[in-house]
Design a protein around this motif. Sequence first.
Motif, short mmCIF file in Angstrom:
data_model
loop_
_atom_site.label_atom_id
_atom_site.label_comp_id
_atom_site.label_asym_id
_atom_site.label_seq_id
_atom_site.Cartn_x
_atom_site.Cartn_y
_atom_site.Cartn_z
N GLY A 1 -18.54 -9.63 -9.55
CA GLY A 1 -19.61 -8.98 -9.38
C GLY A 1 -19.95 -8.74 -7.80
N LYS A 2 -20.48 -7.42 -7.66
CA LYS A 2 -21.27 -7.35 -6.23
C LYS A 2 -22.34 -6.39 -6.49
CE LYS A 2 -17.96 -3.33 -5.78
NZ LYS A 2 -16.89 -2.74 -5.19
N HIS A 3 -23.11 -6.07 -5.55
CA HIS A 3 -24.54 -5.44 -5.54
C HIS A 3 -24.33 -4.11 -6.31
CE1 HIS A 3 -28.28 -3.88 -4.17
NE2 HIS A 3 -28.70 -5.05 -4.17
N GLU A 4 -23.61 -3.39 -5.93
CA GLU A 4 -23.47 -1.92 -6.27
C GLU A 4 -23.09 -1.98 -7.82
OE1 GLU A 4 -21.77 -3.04 -3.81
OE2 GLU A 4 -22.83 -2.17 -2.16
N ASP A 5 -22.26 -2.95 -8.39
CA ASP A 5 -21.57 -2.65 -9.80
C ASP A 5 -22.43 -3.65 -10.69
OD1 ASP A 5 -19.86 -0.91 -8.80
OD2 ASP A 5 -18.25 -2.34 -8.32
N GLY A 6 -23.02 -4.67 -10.11
CA GLY A 6 -23.45 -5.62 -11.18
C GLY A 6 -22.64 -6.83 -11.35
N ILE A 7 -23.10 -7.83 -12.34
CA ILE A 7 -22.46 -8.66 -12.71
C ILE A 7 -21.53 -8.62 -14.08
CG2 ILE A 7 -22.37 -11.45 -12.76
CD1 ILE A 7 -24.75 -11.27 -10.95
N CYS A 8 -20.29 -8.96 -14.24
CA CYS A 8 -19.51 -9.03 -15.28
C CYS A 8 -19.21 -10.34 -15.48
CB CYS A 8 -18.52 -7.90 -15.38
SG CYS A 8 -17.83 -7.70 -16.86
N VAL A 9 -19.37 -10.92 -16.72
CA VAL A 9 -18.99 -12.11 -17.27
C VAL A 9 -18.15 -12.11 -18.30
CG1 VAL A 9 -19.67 -14.53 -17.91
CG2 VAL A 9 -21.12 -13.20 -16.23
N GLY B 1 -5.54 -12.19 -30.76
CA GLY B 1 -6.41 -13.09 -31.70
C GLY B 1 -7.46 -13.57 -30.87
N GLY B 2 -8.29 -14.63 -31.42
CA GLY B 2 -9.57 -15.34 -30.81
C GLY B 2 -10.71 -14.80 -30.58
N TRP B 3 -11.56 -14.98 -29.70
CA TRP B 3 -12.78 -14.53 -29.53
C TRP B 3 -13.30 -14.10 -28.01
CZ3 TRP B 3 -16.94 -13.38 -32.83
CH2 TRP B 3 -18.04 -13.28 -32.18
N LYS B 4 -13.91 -13.37 -28.07
CA LYS B 4 -14.35 -12.59 -26.64
C LYS B 4 -15.93 -12.47 -26.47
CE LYS B 4 -13.28 -9.03 -23.20
NZ LYS B 4 -12.07 -7.89 -23.01
N LEU B 5 -16.34 -12.76 -25.69
CA LEU B 5 -17.98 -12.50 -24.90
C LEU B 5 -17.76 -11.97 -23.64
CD1 LEU B 5 -20.89 -13.05 -25.35
CD2 LEU B 5 -20.59 -15.29 -24.48
N LYS B 6 -18.34 -10.85 -23.71
CA LYS B 6 -18.46 -9.97 -22.41
C LYS B 6 -19.87 -9.56 -22.24
CE LYS B 6 -16.34 -6.21 -20.03
NZ LYS B 6 -15.51 -5.14 -20.07
N VAL B 7 -20.63 -9.80 -20.98
CA VAL B 7 -21.71 -9.47 -20.71
C VAL B 7 -21.84 -8.97 -19.27
CG1 VAL B 7 -24.07 -10.60 -20.08
CG2 VAL B 7 -22.69 -11.29 -22.00
N TRP B 8 -22.66 -7.88 -19.16
CA TRP B 8 -23.03 -7.22 -17.90
C TRP B 8 -24.35 -7.27 -17.84
CZ3 TRP B 8 -26.01 -3.14 -16.39
CH2 TRP B 8 -25.89 -2.66 -15.28
N ILE B 9 -24.66 -7.52 -16.49
CA ILE B 9 -25.99 -7.50 -16.16
C ILE B 9 -26.16 -7.05 -14.59
CG2 ILE B 9 -26.90 -9.51 -17.43
CD1 ILE B 9 -26.60 -11.34 -14.99
N PRO B 10 -27.14 -6.23 -14.39
CA PRO B 10 -27.60 -5.60 -12.93
C PRO B 10 -27.71 -6.95 -12.14
CG PRO B 10 -29.53 -5.47 -14.36
CD PRO B 10 -28.61 -6.08 -15.28
N TRP B 11 -27.29 -6.42 -10.78
CA TRP B 11 -27.34 -7.47 -9.97
C TRP B 11 -28.80 -8.03 -9.46
CZ3 TRP B 11 -23.43 -9.60 -6.84
CH2 TRP B 11 -23.47 -10.32 -5.65
N ALA B 12 -29.68 -7.01 -9.60
CA ALA B 12 -31.27 -7.47 -9.32
C ALA B 12 -31.72 -6.60 -10.47
CB ALA B 12 -31.77 -7.14 -8.00
#
Length: 381
Positions: free
Chosen positions: A314-322, A369-380
Amino acid sequence: MEPRSRREWLLDVVLFLCAATYGVVISGLVVTDPVMSPGATLFTLDQIIGALACLSLWWCRRWPLQLGIALTGASAFSETSSGAMVVGLFYVALYLGFRSGAAVFALSLLSALISVSWRVEGSEERWMIFAIGCAVHAAAAGWGVALRQRRELLEALRERAEQAEAQVELRTEQARRENRDEIAREIHDVLGHRLSLLSVHAGALEYRTNPSPAEVHQAVGTIRVNAHQALQDLRDVIGVLRAPSLHAPQPSFKDLEELIDQAREAGDSVTMRLRIDGEPPGIQQRTVYRIIQEGLTNARKHVPGSDIEVVVEGKHEDGICVTVRNDRGALLGTGRSMTPAQGHGLLGLSERVRHLHGQIQYGTVTDRGGWKLKVWIPWAS
């Protein structure tokens, strides 16, 4: 029709006495002035009409328009009923509003014109009496309209106050519900992770047939530490509830290494890549921590023995991706489900992400196979 209030009873009595007093005064003037006497028969008829007009005022709240028109017509020929007619005009304006009051007021002017036309006074005196009558009629109608508007204003203000009170109660209940949801999420995230670690170590002791004393000592020590930490986390949550003005320390990026180390001590194979350009706000850091914590808990609970990959960018312009991803795990083919149940943990994460105006995706991965959890949130937010 609603029963009269005490104030309405007082108003009705005062107006009735005023109308009756006016009729008595007019009758006294006719008796003392022979010039004004219309004759015994007409005088008696005038007294009867005036008495009936005054008595009819007690029903003006039920039939204001009908009695207002009737009293206006009677006052054209019965001078003792003029006081009752003015009161009737007031009731029409009060209970029916401006339009009906204006219509009856116009009829009252016509009635007054007819009444002065057969009077015995001179022309100038007649017009003076007519002008005074018009002023009295206008005052009665205006008073009635003003009181009606005041009542409507008070009723509107009362309704607004009730609506505002209902909205305050609704917002209060909504805030309480949001607080309960936040508390439930915190307790689930904190205790769920700790208890899953306890379950893993206790299960290892249960299924290993010949553990060495050192292994038993290590497992029991880990269970004790995590149990103590779970109690401490619960105390922190309860402390925040009891003293909401005091903010307990919240997890941040600095605590991620400890979280990963705890997962590795429990036997999980975890790799983490953390690439953050800058320092996100505290609520974003706490949310990222809870996302990774829930992902590790789900992997440990539903696919034990799997390789887990955690990526935070993540960075301020793109947000945070987990991203938290695990493979099929060591229990492939044993009949246990690899797909985490969509229970309170994922629901809590979805609520957290929505509050921050982010996006969440989770499900099985088709390529490995398996499991995936993906989250995006804005920086602020």
